[in-house]
Write a protein that holds these residues in place. Structure first.
Motif, PDB file in Angstrom:
ATOM      1  N   ALA A  81     -20.895   4.221 -17.808  1.00 25.45           N
ATOM      2  CA  ALA A  81     -19.481   3.990 -18.266  1.00 25.45           C
ATOM      3  C   ALA A  81     -18.946   2.798 -17.211  1.00 25.45           C
ATOM      4  O   ALA A  81     -19.031   2.845 -16.046  1.00 25.45           O
ATOM      5  CB  ALA A  81     -18.656   5.213 -17.738  1.00 25.45           C
ATOM      6  N   THR A  82     -18.603   1.807 -17.836  1.00 24.33           N
ATOM      7  CA  THR A  82     -18.116   0.796 -17.245  1.00 24.33           C
ATOM      8  C   THR A  82     -16.464   0.426 -17.409  1.00 24.33           C
ATOM      9  O   THR A  82     -15.918   0.552 -18.538  1.00 24.33           O
ATOM     10  CB  THR A  82     -18.661  -0.586 -17.842  1.00 24.33           C
ATOM     11  OG1 THR A  82     -20.233  -0.607 -17.646  1.00 24.33           O
ATOM     12  CG2 THR A  82     -18.076  -2.005 -17.059  1.00 24.33           C
ATOM     13  N   GLY A  83     -15.774   0.195 -16.420  1.00 30.09           N
ATOM     14  CA  GLY A  83     -14.489   0.229 -16.402  1.00 30.09           C
ATOM     15  C   GLY A  83     -13.895  -1.326 -15.967  1.00 30.09           C
ATOM     16  O   GLY A  83     -14.572  -1.844 -15.026  1.00 30.09           O
ATOM     17  N   SER A  84     -13.117  -1.883 -16.767  1.00 29.74           N
ATOM     18  CA  SER A  84     -12.644  -3.115 -16.220  1.00 29.74           C
ATOM     19  C   SER A  84     -10.931  -3.165 -16.349  1.00 29.74           C
ATOM     20  O   SER A  84     -10.409  -2.596 -17.299  1.00 29.74           O
ATOM     21  CB  SER A  84     -12.870  -4.147 -17.042  1.00 29.74           C
ATOM     22  OG  SER A  84     -14.533  -4.347 -17.081  1.00 29.74           O
ATOM     23  N   VAL A  85     -10.426  -3.635 -15.384  1.00 29.46           N
ATOM     24  CA  VAL A  85      -8.937  -4.068 -15.228  1.00 29.46           C
ATOM     25  C   VAL A  85      -8.388  -5.177 -16.309  1.00 29.46           C
ATOM     26  O   VAL A  85      -9.180  -6.304 -16.451  1.00 29.46           O
ATOM     27  CB  VAL A  85      -8.627  -4.259 -13.818  1.00 29.46           C
ATOM     28  CG1 VAL A  85      -7.124  -4.859 -13.789  1.00 29.46           C
ATOM     29  CG2 VAL A  85      -8.922  -3.398 -12.829  1.00 29.46           C
ATOM     30  N   LEU A  86      -7.523  -4.729 -16.891  1.00 26.97           N
ATOM     31  CA  LEU A  86      -6.942  -5.821 -17.918  1.00 26.97           C
ATOM     32  C   LEU A  86      -5.687  -6.326 -17.498  1.00 26.97           C
ATOM     33  O   LEU A  86      -5.616  -7.540 -17.540  1.00 26.97           O
ATOM     34  CB  LEU A  86      -6.575  -4.892 -19.275  1.00 26.97           C
ATOM     35  CG  LEU A  86      -7.658  -4.570 -20.072  1.00 26.97           C
ATOM     36  CD1 LEU A  86      -7.186  -3.558 -21.332  1.00 26.97           C
ATOM     37  CD2 LEU A  86      -8.469  -5.518 -20.631  1.00 26.97           C
ATOM     38  N   ARG A  87      -4.998  -5.585 -16.824  1.00 26.73           N
ATOM     39  CA  ARG A  87      -3.657  -6.095 -16.199  1.00 26.73           C
ATOM     40  C   ARG A  87      -3.144  -5.080 -14.888  1.00 26.73           C
ATOM     41  O   ARG A  87      -3.400  -3.753 -15.286  1.00 26.73           O
ATOM     42  CB  ARG A  87      -2.604  -6.351 -17.014  1.00 26.73           C
ATOM     43  CG  ARG A  87      -1.253  -6.812 -16.597  1.00 26.73           C
ATOM     44  CD  ARG A  87      -0.303  -7.186 -17.725  1.00 26.73           C
ATOM     45  NE  ARG A  87       0.953  -7.796 -17.040  1.00 26.73           N
ATOM     46  CZ  ARG A  87       1.850  -6.733 -16.607  1.00 26.73           C
ATOM     47  NH1 ARG A  87       1.731  -5.652 -16.061  1.00 26.73           N
ATOM     48  NH2 ARG A  87       3.081  -7.411 -15.863  1.00 26.73           N
ATOM     49  N   ILE A  88      -2.719  -5.588 -13.956  1.00 27.58           N
ATOM     50  CA  ILE A  88      -2.149  -4.991 -12.974  1.00 27.58           C
ATOM     51  C   ILE A  88      -0.619  -5.402 -12.683  1.00 27.58           C
ATOM     52  O   ILE A  88      -0.641  -6.615 -12.358  1.00 27.58           O
ATOM     53  CB  ILE A  88      -2.732  -4.874 -11.712  1.00 27.58           C
ATOM     54  CG1 ILE A  88      -4.299  -3.823 -11.711  1.00 27.58           C
ATOM     55  CG2 ILE A  88      -2.068  -4.267 -10.494  1.00 27.58           C
ATOM     56  CD1 ILE A  88      -4.612  -3.546 -10.596  1.00 27.58           C
ATOM     57  N   GLY A  89       0.278  -4.617 -12.799  1.00 21.96           N
ATOM     58  CA  GLY A  89       1.732  -4.900 -12.689  1.00 21.96           C
ATOM     59  C   GLY A  89       2.199  -4.184 -11.407  1.00 21.96           C
ATOM     60  O   GLY A  89       1.213  -3.665 -10.447  1.00 21.96           O
ATOM     61  N   ARG A  90       3.506  -4.199 -11.126  1.00 19.71           N
ATOM     62  CA  ARG A  90       3.967  -3.649  -9.957  1.00 19.71           C
ATOM     63  C   ARG A  90       3.985  -2.213  -9.979  1.00 19.71           C
ATOM     64  O   ARG A  90       3.675  -1.565  -8.842  1.00 19.71           O
ATOM     65  CB  ARG A  90       5.333  -4.211  -9.741  1.00 19.71           C
ATOM     66  CG  ARG A  90       5.913  -3.946  -8.384  1.00 19.71           C
ATOM     67  CD  ARG A  90       7.331  -4.539  -8.238  1.00 19.71           C
ATOM     68  NE  ARG A  90       8.332  -3.963  -9.120  1.00 19.71           N
ATOM     69  CZ  ARG A  90       8.835  -2.866  -9.011  1.00 19.71           C
ATOM     70  NH1 ARG A  90       8.985  -2.158  -8.141  1.00 19.71           N
ATOM     71  NH2 ARG A  90       9.820  -2.610 -10.103  1.00 19.71           N
ATOM     72  N   ARG A  91       4.245  -1.545 -11.098  1.00 19.07           N
ATOM     73  CA  ARG A  91       4.022   0.071 -11.158  1.00 19.07           C
ATOM     74  C   ARG A  91       2.992   0.553 -11.857  1.00 19.07           C
ATOM     75  O   ARG A  91       2.798   1.616 -12.039  1.00 19.07           O
ATOM     76  CB  ARG A  91       5.409   0.460 -11.478  1.00 19.07           C
ATOM     77  CG  ARG A  91       6.609   0.216 -10.551  1.00 19.07           C
ATOM     78  CD  ARG A  91       6.661   0.721  -9.211  1.00 19.07           C
ATOM     79  NE  ARG A  91       6.419   2.240  -9.316  1.00 19.07           N
ATOM     80  CZ  ARG A  91       6.196   3.126  -8.338  1.00 19.07           C
ATOM     81  NH1 ARG A  91       5.645   2.739  -7.213  1.00 19.07           N
ATOM     82  NH2 ARG A  91       6.321   4.402  -8.328  1.00 19.07           N
ATOM     83  N   THR A  92       2.313  -0.055 -13.102  1.00 14.90           N
ATOM     84  CA  THR A  92       1.423   0.373 -13.770  1.00 14.90           C
ATOM     85  C   THR A  92       0.340  -0.823 -13.845  1.00 14.90           C
ATOM     86  O   THR A  92       0.498  -1.855 -13.607  1.00 14.90           O
ATOM     87  CB  THR A  92       1.889   0.435 -15.226  1.00 14.90           C
ATOM     88  OG1 THR A  92       2.514  -0.827 -15.564  1.00 14.90           O
ATOM     89  CG2 THR A  92       3.088   1.628 -15.426  1.00 14.90           C
ATOM     90  N   ALA A  93      -0.661  -0.105 -14.228  1.00 17.38           N
ATOM     91  CA  ALA A  93      -2.212  -0.881 -14.517  1.00 17.38           C
ATOM     92  C   ALA A  93      -2.670  -0.316 -15.773  1.00 17.38           C
ATOM     93  O   ALA A  93      -2.567   0.729 -16.246  1.00 17.38           O
ATOM     94  CB  ALA A  93      -3.115  -0.506 -13.304  1.00 17.38           C
ATOM     95  N   TYR A  94      -3.523  -1.319 -16.376  1.00 19.83           N
ATOM     96  CA  TYR A  94      -4.058  -1.077 -17.781  1.00 19.83           C
ATOM     97  C   TYR A  94      -5.480  -1.469 -17.603  1.00 19.83           C
ATOM     98  O   TYR A  94      -5.817  -2.374 -16.967  1.00 19.83           O
ATOM     99  CB  TYR A  94      -3.494  -1.916 -18.830  1.00 19.83           C
ATOM    100  CG  TYR A  94      -1.774  -1.746 -18.765  1.00 19.83           C
ATOM    101  CD1 TYR A  94      -1.340  -0.729 -19.770  1.00 19.83           C
ATOM    102  CD2 TYR A  94      -0.953  -2.541 -18.173  1.00 19.83           C
ATOM    103  CE1 TYR A  94       0.017  -0.547 -19.738  1.00 19.83           C
ATOM    104  CE2 TYR A  94       0.215  -2.278 -18.075  1.00 19.83           C
ATOM    105  CZ  TYR A  94       0.676  -1.248 -18.938  1.00 19.83           C
ATOM    106  OH  TYR A  94       2.036  -0.917 -19.023  1.00 19.83           O
ATOM    107  N   ALA A  95      -6.604  -0.665 -17.994  1.00 21.39           N
ATOM    108  CA  ALA A  95      -7.896  -0.710 -18.133  1.00 21.39           C
ATOM    109  C   ALA A  95      -8.405  -0.238 -19.174  1.00 21.39           C
ATOM    110  O   ALA A  95      -7.738   0.238 -19.839  1.00 21.39           O
ATOM    111  CB  ALA A  95      -8.606   0.019 -16.758  1.00 21.39           C
TER     112      ALA A  95
END
Length: 150
Positions: free
Chosen positions: A110-124
């Protein structure tokens, strides 16, 4: 083991690197027989050996096993980009199942990658593949970022 037990003053990446170096992992990894094997900034890889311990009543690996691996990969990818004063929790995990997993599937990654990190939320996003690179499941994740002291 809680990763903050390693060194609560370390960054998320340093905590995860120390976990791999120690050969230890979170209790859920022991229970479900999976382990963190690679970590870099914004990227995490877990490996598992699917077996009867993860079977559902219909004779294949339970979808929750795949979802747990993908949640862990996405979460650790995000954790690897956090400072020592930050933590995260999953707000949403959307999982798609592409192929059945059985005790004969062999080692899965299982490989996880960050798409975007904001101030309060992150997307992966995450991908679960077999040893031949065949896609077994995929996921997108939304995570809440918080101060460790909160």
């Amino acid at each position: 083991m809680n990763i903050s037990d390693i060194n609560p003053n370390a960054t998320g990446l340093e905590q995860l690197q120390a976990m791999i170096a120690s050969g230890r992992g979170a209790p859920i990894g022991e229970t479900l027989k999976f382990r963190l094997v690679e970590i870099s900034e914004g990227h995490a890889v877990f490996e598992a050996e699917p077996g009867l311990h993860a079977y559902n009543p219909i004779g294949s690996v339970h979808g929750g096993f795949a979802a747990t691996l993908l949640d862990s990969a996405c979460g650790c990818a995000v954790h690897s980009k956090l400072g020592a004063d930050q933590i995260h929790t999953t707000l949403e995990l959307k999982t798609a199942y592409h192929r059945a997993i059985t005790e004969h599937t062999g080692t899965i990654r299982a490989t996880g990658s960050v798409l975007r990190i904001g101030r309060r939320t992150a997307y992966a996003e995450g991908r679960l593949v077999d040893a031949n690179g065949r896609l077994l499941a995929s996921a997108t994740s939304t995570l809440l970022l918080m101060d460790r002291s909160a």
